[in-house]
Design a protein around this motif. Structure first.
Motif, PDB file in Angstrom:
ATOM      1  N   ARG A  97       0.818   5.066  -0.086  1.00  6.54           N
ATOM      2  CA  ARG A  97       0.188   4.221  -1.108  1.00  6.54           C
ATOM      3  C   ARG A  97      -0.323   2.912  -0.535  1.00  6.54           C
ATOM      4  O   ARG A  97      -1.371   2.425  -0.917  1.00  6.54           O
ATOM      5  N   ASP A  98       0.420   2.329   0.380  1.00  7.04           N
ATOM      6  CA  ASP A  98       0.072   1.023   0.947  1.00  7.04           C
ATOM      7  C   ASP A  98       0.159   1.106   2.466  1.00  7.04           C
ATOM      8  O   ASP A  98       1.249   1.241   3.022  1.00  7.04           O
ATOM      9  N   GLN A 134       2.378  -1.801   4.373  1.00  4.55           N
ATOM     10  CA  GLN A 134       3.823  -1.626   4.199  1.00  4.55           C
ATOM     11  C   GLN A 134       4.333  -0.435   4.999  1.00  4.55           C
ATOM     12  O   GLN A 134       5.392  -0.500   5.619  1.00  4.55           O
ATOM     13  N   SER A 135       3.573   0.650   4.984  1.00  6.08           N
ATOM     14  CA  SER A 135       4.004   1.849   5.698  1.00  6.08           C
ATOM     15  C   SER A 135       3.972   1.650   7.210  1.00  6.08           C
ATOM     16  O   SER A 135       4.882   2.072   7.913  1.00  6.08           O
ATOM     17  N   VAL A 155      -3.947   5.840   3.795  1.00  5.08           N
ATOM     18  CA  VAL A 155      -3.713   5.245   2.485  1.00  5.08           C
ATOM     19  C   VAL A 155      -4.406   6.083   1.407  1.00  5.08           C
ATOM     20  O   VAL A 155      -5.546   6.510   1.558  1.00  5.08           O
ATOM     21  N   GLY A 165      -3.705   5.010  -1.982  1.00  9.91           N
ATOM     22  CA  GLY A 165      -3.742   4.102  -3.115  1.00  9.91           C
ATOM     23  C   GLY A 165      -2.481   4.174  -3.960  1.00  9.91           C
ATOM     24  O   GLY A 165      -1.643   5.053  -3.788  1.00  9.91           O
ATOM     25  N   PRO A 166      -2.339   3.231  -4.899  1.00  8.87           N
ATOM     26  CA  PRO A 166      -1.103   3.099  -5.681  1.00  8.87           C
ATOM     27  C   PRO A 166      -0.848   4.252  -6.655  1.00  8.87           C
ATOM     28  O   PRO A 166       0.277   4.476  -7.070  1.00  8.87           O
TER      29      PRO A 166
END
Length: 145
Positions: free
Chosen positions: A21-22, A25-26, A60, A62-63
């Motif tokens: 998603r991000d 962060q990953s 990515v 997305g959220p």
């Protein structure tokens, strides 16, 4: 009939692709957890390399991503054949099982075959692996969904 010892080794794991998603962060999480080095990053993907040249591609989504194929989570594993003959053997097995999807050669000299496991999940096998042909770009295959 004598056999070559290396012919009995079979494919080895070389890379894992995870949709996330991000991306930031990953990348931070996997760099820390697995002690991997970020070697390539675009706006939508990153390549991390770890011990033994193990590769982790992060893309990515997305959220709103979910875990089904083409969403958050591991999508498929890329295996490295022990040599060209081993890759040919893998391709024959996939064809014999009516599980072969495609075979292709990349611009950087890597040959990849793709099939589906019994559950329909992608299985990708390449030669040479990262030790024989360093990657300098995000491979286009991770954008197939």
């Amino acid at each position: 009939m004598a056999s070559d010892a290396s012919a009995d080794r079979g494919p080895q794991l070389s890379s894992v692709v995870v949709f996330v998603r991000d991306l930031g962060q990953s990348v931070d999480f996997y760099r820390e957890l697995l002690l991997m080095t970020e070697t390539v990053r675009t706006a939508t993907a990153a390549l991390l390399v770890g011990a033994g040249d193990a590769q982790l591609y992060l893309r990515v989504m997305g959220p709103g991503g979910e875990h089904p194929l083409g969403a958050i989570g591991v999508q498929y594993v890329i295996w490295t054949a022990d040599g060209p003959q081993d890759l040919d053997r893998c391709e024959r097995v996939l064809k014999q099982r009516a599980a072969h999807v495609s075979s292709r050669d990349s611009e950087d000299g890597v040959r990849m075959i793709e099939g589906r496991d019994p559950d329909g999940l992608p299985v990708v096998i390449s030669h040479p692996g990262p030790q024989g042909a360093a990657r300098h770009d995000i491979m286009a295959r991770i954008y197939a969904w």
